[in-house]
Each structure stands twice: as C-alpha cells, then as structure tokens.
Scaffold this active site. Structure first.
Site, PDB file in Angstrom:
ATOM      1  N   HIS A 233       0.747  -1.163  -0.215  1.00  0.00           N
ATOM      2  CA  HIS A 233       0.110  -0.135  -0.011  1.00  0.00           C
ATOM      3  C   HIS A 233       0.860   1.108  -0.197  1.00  0.00           C
ATOM      4  CE1 HIS A 233      -3.793  -2.275   1.720  1.00  0.00           C
ATOM      5  NE2 HIS A 233      -3.497  -2.726   0.631  1.00  0.00           N
TER       6      HIS A 233
ATOM      7  N   LEU B 177     -29.220   1.506 -22.293  1.00  0.00           N
ATOM      8  CA  LEU B 177     -28.888   2.947 -21.792  1.00  0.00           C
ATOM      9  C   LEU B 177     -30.339   3.337 -21.160  1.00  0.00           C
ATOM     10  CD1 LEU B 177     -26.435   4.102 -24.305  1.00  0.00           C
ATOM     11  CD2 LEU B 177     -25.878   3.846 -22.196  1.00  0.00           C
TER      12      LEU B 177
ATOM     13  N   ASP C  53     -23.238  -4.633 -33.875  1.00  0.00           N
ATOM     14  CA  ASP C  53     -21.928  -4.097 -33.938  1.00  0.00           C
ATOM     15  C   ASP C  53     -20.697  -5.087 -33.929  1.00  0.00           C
ATOM     16  OD1 ASP C  53     -23.343  -1.538 -34.304  1.00  0.00           O
ATOM     17  OD2 ASP C  53     -23.023  -0.923 -32.360  1.00  0.00           O
TER      18      ASP C  53
ATOM     19  N   ARG D 219     -31.598   0.760 -25.636  1.00  0.00           N
ATOM     20  CA  ARG D 219     -32.390  -0.066 -24.821  1.00  0.00           C
ATOM     21  C   ARG D 219     -31.908  -0.091 -23.422  1.00  0.00           C
ATOM     22  NH1 ARG D 219     -35.268  -5.428 -26.628  1.00  0.00           N
ATOM     23  NH2 ARG D 219     -36.149  -3.878 -28.162  1.00  0.00           N
TER      24      ARG D 219
ATOM     25  N   GLU E 269       1.331   3.693   2.031  1.00  0.00           N
ATOM     26  CA  GLU E 269       1.857   4.064   3.412  1.00  0.00           C
ATOM     27  C   GLU E 269       3.186   3.145   3.393  1.00  0.00           C
ATOM     28  OE1 GLU E 269      -2.525   3.906   4.359  1.00  0.00           O
ATOM     29  OE2 GLU E 269      -1.027   2.743   2.881  1.00  0.00           O
TER      30      GLU E 269
END
Length: 347
Positions: free
Chosen positions: A50, A296, A208, A294, A52
């Site tokens: 991490h 979205l 697509d 549809r 720190e």
C-alpha cells in the site's frame, strides 16, 4: 507548507494507480519532517504494498530510522486488517510515527474508522478531513461500491448533431460510419483501461460485433458483459473469442469455460438489479455502459447511474435510433477536435 499542500501531493501520487489497483482504492502517501517530504509513494497495483508502506520504504532509503516528529499524510484512512498485505496502521505505529493526517475515512465495512481508532489507541495524533471533498472524488468508485452496494456506473454514448446514436440498419462493422472522431474513440479506450467492466445489450453485441477491448490505449482490458436472454447471439462474435474475461447473463444456463461465463438470472424480474448484485458479489466496483439505446435507457429509467459521458459528433444522420435522454444541465462541455464531450453527474 500547509496540510492541504501535502494532501494534494498524496492525491497526485494516488492517481498514478488508476486502472491497476481496483477493487482497492487509489491511495498516495507522503512522509514529512521539518516541512520537507522525506518519503513518498502510492498503491501501484492490487495485491502489492500500500501507499503508506511505499512512502515509509522510500524515506528509509535515506533515513534508516524515521526521524522523530515526522508526519504521515495519506488521502485515505490506513487499513487495520490483514488482506493481501499486512495492516498499514500497525506499520505506522511500529515505525514510531506519532502524527497522521488523513484526507477522509474509509467507508468499507472492514475499515470504516477502525484504522483511525487503532492509531489513536496507540498514541498517534490523527487529523481527518483535509481536502476531504477532493479525496472522496478521487475514489468515487470505491465509495459508491461500499455505500450503495453496486458498481459506480458510467453511461457512455456518441450521438449525432440531430440526436441519433445509429442509423438503425445492420451494417458490417468494417463498413461502420463512426459518429465520433478518432480522438474521442481513443479517449473511450483510455476510459476502458480505467474501469473494471464494460457492458452492451444484446442488439449492440449482435449488430456491431464489438471487441470492447483497449486497442487505442495502453492498459488492461475490462471484463466484458452482455445480456443474451435466449442465447441467440452467434458464437462467432468477438465477445465469445475467449481472449478477455466475459460474462453473459441469460435465463438458459449456468456454465463456465475459459474466460467465458454464462450466468443464469430471472428475466421476469429486474434484470439490472440482478446484474448489479452479481457484480457487487464479484467485487467489480466500476461499470461502463456502452449501449445500445435500450440498455442505456433502462439504467436511466431505473436511476441506476452515476455519470454520463456523451460525445456529440459533427454530423447529421436524419433518422435512426434516438439517443437516450438525460434531463438537466450537463456539468461540463469539452471540445475534442470536431466533437463535443458532455459530462453530467447524477445528483
């Protein structure tokens, strides 16, 4: 130098881990003595040390013994539990650091104040709330995941000047006429490298044949997700090429093969809720919806979204599939060559 100055340095460092540390948060840390930074670091990759730890190790290259009266700055509360790495709070205490300045508390169940409590119990002075708004914004996906128990959801689409996202006709992908320009598409690939999962609907997958990969940017590919209620999508589609981890939500079967998993859900109930619950269980903190209309609109209607990113291309289609409607003013507008990028946060 002020607390805000050093906390901003933490934020700048933390941002370097974007796209590599999830489901962990973005964290930067600096160790300061007599107003000077003597060590700094950030969380570089999930499972690695991490921020720190890296800041203290950096300081120890020049100062084997951490100088007395040093102050550690970190944008998120240090952890207090064993995970992939040992607790950062223990390391801070063991190194004799007596003052810790924290941007904001951790809202995850495992930490949520426990790291601060441990520091206080062991004689550390703790200051919390420096640049708190900015610290929360940096880790908006992390906070959304732990507070709403679902991923941070980004809606993304490109629409024409007259408000269409496509012609509505089946066009071979190699002959597709793009609405957005190449720079907008490159930015989309950058976004893909920064999120954990990307989702399209059945019709978009079929018409697509998207790869949903990071091609115009450097970074990891997100997990691909689509809906296929009746398993009607043909197996030759790129989504089934098993090169990228892919989830298919269906009502027909549960099955797992290499990099491809079919997840059975009940399409008679809220599909979105079931999908989001499953992603939460899998520690997927961020999700981008790339269409079609549809899917979205489903997220918009159920108010399950956090940010919308809309490209307005410099062309007219005349007719076709209407773009989803997001009401209200957008928060920002940016020119990308011939395109306009609109961004709106869901209040």
């Amino acid at each position: 130098m002020t607390n805000e100055y050093f906390m901003q340095r933490c934020l700048d460092l933390a941002h370097n881990g974007l796209g590599r540390v999830a489901p962990n948060p973005l964290v930067g840390a600096v160790l300061v003595h007599d107003g000077m930074i003597i060590g700094e670091g950030f969380h570089t990759e999930y499972g690695h040390p991490h921020a720190e730890v890296n800041a203290i190790r950096d300081a120890e290259k020049k100062h084997p013994n951490i100088p007395e009266n040093s102050t550690l700055y970190v944008n998120l509360e240090p952890c207090n539990h064993h995970g992939k790495t040992p607790p950062c709070a223990d390391l801070i205490i063991n190194k004799g650091i007596k003052k810790v300045v924290i941007g904001c508390k951790d809202s995850s169940d495992k930490v949520s104040g426990k790291g601060i409590e441990k520091l206080l119990q062991n004689g550390c002075e703790v200051v919390v709330g420096i640049l708190e708004k900015e610290c929360r914004e940096l880790n908006k996906t992390f906070y959304t995941f732990h507070e709403k128990h679902r991923p941070f959801i980004v809606l993304k689409c490109a629409q024409s000047l007259d408000g269409y996202i496509g012609s509505g006709h089946i066009i071979h992908p190699e002959k597709r006429e793009w609405i957005s320009n190449e720079y907008s598409r490159m930015l989309t690939h950058k976004w893909r490298s920064e999120i954990q999962a990307i989702m399209v609907g059945t019709n978009t997958a079929f018409h697509d044949n998207p790869a949903l990969s990071v091609r115009d940017w450097s970074g990891a590919n997100p997990i691909r997700i689509t809906l296929d209620k009746d398993l009607r999508l043909p197996q030759h589609l790129l989504l089934f090429d098993q090169t990228i981890a892919t989830l298919i939500f269906t009502e027909k079967k549960s099955a797992v093969v290499e990099n491809l998993e079919f997840i059975k859900i009940d399409f008679g109930k809220s599909v979105l809720k079931q999908v989001l619950n499953e992603l939460f269980k899998r520690n997927i903190e961020s999700l981008m919806i790339e269409g079609g209309a549809r899917v979205l609109n489903s997220f918009i209607q159920e108010n399950e979204w956090d940010e919308a990113r809309i490209f307005i291309g410099n062309k007219m289609l005349g007719n076709g599939v209407k773009a989803p409607e997001i009401h209200g003013n957008f928060d920002s507008s940016t020119s990308i060559e011939s395109d306009i990028l609109l961004i709106k946060r869901n209040p």
